[in-house]
Motif scaffolding. Structure first.
Motif, mmCIF file in Angstrom:
data_model
loop_
_atom_site.group_PDB
_atom_site.id
_atom_site.type_symbol
_atom_site.label_atom_id
_atom_site.label_comp_id
_atom_site.label_asym_id
_atom_site.label_seq_id
_atom_site.Cartn_x
_atom_site.Cartn_y
_atom_site.Cartn_z
ATOM 1 N N LEU A 1 0.880 -1.173 0.219
ATOM 2 C CA LEU A 1 -0.076 0.020 -0.025
ATOM 3 C C LEU A 1 0.710 1.002 0.065
ATOM 4 N N THR A 2 2.053 1.129 0.485
ATOM 5 C CA THR A 2 2.778 2.663 0.854
ATOM 6 C C THR A 2 4.062 2.569 -0.104
ATOM 7 N N ALA A 3 4.315 1.557 -0.772
ATOM 8 C CA ALA A 3 5.621 1.447 -1.605
ATOM 9 C C ALA A 3 6.787 1.513 -0.916
ATOM 10 N N ASP A 4 7.011 1.759 0.463
ATOM 11 C CA ASP A 4 7.949 1.623 1.265
ATOM 12 C C ASP A 4 8.769 0.251 0.835
ATOM 13 N N GLN A 5 9.906 0.547 0.853
ATOM 14 C CA GLN A 5 10.838 -0.685 0.592
ATOM 15 C C GLN A 5 11.988 -0.835 1.531
ATOM 16 N N ILE A 6 12.292 -2.147 1.620
ATOM 17 C CA ILE A 6 13.285 -2.703 2.363
ATOM 18 C C ILE A 6 14.238 -3.608 1.613
ATOM 19 N N TRP B 1 33.571 -12.877 16.296
ATOM 20 C CA TRP B 1 32.753 -12.520 15.010
ATOM 21 C C TRP B 1 31.334 -12.331 15.321
ATOM 22 N N GLU B 2 31.007 -11.088 14.712
ATOM 23 C CA GLU B 2 29.642 -10.778 14.976
ATOM 24 C C GLU B 2 28.797 -11.330 13.465
ATOM 25 N N TYR B 3 27.695 -11.313 13.879
ATOM 26 C CA TYR B 3 26.715 -11.270 12.658
ATOM 27 C C TYR B 3 25.990 -9.952 12.384
ATOM 28 N N LEU B 4 26.101 -9.572 11.108
ATOM 29 C CA LEU B 4 25.573 -8.377 10.458
ATOM 30 C C LEU B 4 24.473 -8.501 9.531
ATOM 31 N N LEU B 5 23.441 -7.543 9.839
ATOM 32 C CA LEU B 5 22.224 -7.286 8.999
ATOM 33 C C LEU B 5 22.509 -6.002 8.517
ATOM 34 N N GLY B 6 22.620 -5.815 7.119
ATOM 35 C CA GLY B 6 22.565 -4.332 6.496
ATOM 36 C C GLY B 6 21.268 -4.184 5.835
ATOM 37 N N ILE B 7 20.602 -3.311 6.578
ATOM 38 C CA ILE B 7 19.238 -2.799 5.877
ATOM 39 C C ILE B 7 18.929 -1.654 5.253
ATOM 40 N N THR B 8 18.617 -1.633 4.076
ATOM 41 C CA THR B 8 18.383 -0.396 3.286
ATOM 42 C C THR B 8 16.810 0.003 3.468
ATOM 43 N N TYR B 9 16.245 1.320 3.586
ATOM 44 C CA TYR B 9 15.111 1.602 3.443
ATOM 45 C C TYR B 9 14.823 3.055 2.252
ATOM 46 N N SER B 10 13.715 2.401 1.654
ATOM 47 C CA SER B 10 13.739 3.581 0.773
ATOM 48 C C SER B 10 12.094 3.643 0.420
ATOM 49 N N ASN B 11 11.672 4.765 -0.209
ATOM 50 C CA ASN B 11 10.352 5.231 -0.387
ATOM 51 C C ASN B 11 10.229 6.126 -1.634
ATOM 52 N N GLN B 12 9.134 6.522 -2.286
ATOM 53 C CA GLN B 12 8.968 7.149 -3.278
ATOM 54 C C GLN B 12 8.982 8.793 -3.263
ATOM 55 N N ASN B 13 9.547 8.800 -1.962
ATOM 56 C CA ASN B 13 9.367 10.289 -1.794
ATOM 57 C C ASN B 13 11.059 10.929 -2.079
ATOM 58 N N ALA B 14 11.154 11.654 -3.286
ATOM 59 C CA ALA B 14 12.503 12.117 -3.541
ATOM 60 C C ALA B 14 13.169 13.147 -2.734
ATOM 61 N N ALA B 15 12.125 13.736 -1.823
ATOM 62 C CA ALA B 15 12.743 14.729 -1.156
ATOM 63 C C ALA B 15 14.186 14.572 -0.215
ATOM 64 N N TYR B 16 14.328 13.449 0.448
ATOM 65 C CA TYR B 16 15.841 13.235 0.966
ATOM 66 C C TYR B 16 16.103 11.869 0.360
#
Length: 180
Positions: free
Chosen positions: A53-58, A71-86
Motif C-alpha cells: 500500500l505505501t510502496a516503502d521498500q526494504i 565474530w559478529e553477525y551483521l544485517l545491513g538494511i536499506t530503507y527507501s520510499n517514493q519520496n525524492a525529498a531526501y
C-alpha cells in the motif's frame, strides 16, 4: 571449534565452499558481506521487500565482522520510499556501513541505512531482540506494522517483519553450519 578461532581467510573459504552467496565482498580486514545471497537450493534469495500500500521498500544484506577477537553477525538494511525529498548517496555511508554499499543504491536512493549487529553465536531469542531494538523500533520503519497478510490458518501476520526475521535466522544458521 569456537567461531572466534577462525581468521578471516579461513572463514571466507568455509563460506565460499558452502555457496551461501554469489560472492563474498571483503571490506578492510574485518568484514565479509555476502553479495547475491543464495537459498539452500542455490537459487537467488529475495532480498527486497515492498509494502503493497505505501510502496516503502526494504533491502537486506548479510555479513560478518570480527571485532575484539569475536565474530559478529551483521544485517545491513536499506530503507527507501517514493519520496525524492531526501535521498542518501552511497558516499555518505559511515564506518562499517561502507561495506554494504554494493547493494545500497537500489530502486530509489535509500532514505536510511541500518546496521544490526549481534554475536554470531547468538540464539534465536537474541536475534529477535536485536531486530526489535536495533531495527523495528526505528520511526521510519513504522510501516512494517501495517504490512499484514492473513496466513492459511486465518491469523493476521506482519509479513515483512516475519520475512526479515526468518531470512536473518536462516542465514545465521547456514553460516554457523558452514563453519562446523
Amino acid at each position: 571449534m569456537p567461531y572466534n578461532a577462525f581468521d578471516l581467510a579461513t572463514l571466507k573459504a568455509s563460506l565460499e565452499k558452502a555457496r551461501l552467496a554469489g560472492y563474498l565482498y571483503q571490506h578492510q580486514s574485518s568484514i565479509l558481506v555476502l553479495q547475491e545471497p543464495l537459498t539452500e537450493d542455490g537459487s537467488p534469495l529475495n532480498i527486497y521487500l515492498q509494502h503493497e500500500l505505501t510502496a516503502d521498500q526494504i533491502g537486506i544484506q548479510f555479513g560478518l565482522r570480527q571485532q575484539d577477537g569475536h565474530w559478529e553477525y551483521l544485517l545491513g538494511i536499506t530503507y527507501s520510499n517514493q519520496n525524492a525529498a531526501y535521498e542518501i548517496g552511497a558516499g555518505n555511508l559511515k564506518g562499517d556501513q561502507k561495506a554494504f554499499n554494493l547493494l545500497y543504491a537500489f530502486y530509489n536512493y535509500p532514505k536510511a541505512f541500518y546496521l544490526v549487529a549481534l554475536p554470531l553465536s547468538a540464539n534465536t531469542q537474541t536475534l529477535e531482540q536485536a531486530l526489535q531494538q536495533q531495527l523495528f523500533n526505528q520511526p521510519e520503519l513504522q510501516f512494517l506494522e501495517s504490512a499484514v497478510k492473513t496466513n492459511p490458518m486465518g491469523e493476521q501476520v506482519k509479513w515483512m517483519k516475519s520475512y526479515l526475521l526468518q531470512q536473518a535466522l536462516d542465514m545465521k544458521v547456514r553460516i554457523q553450519t558452514a563453519l562446523l
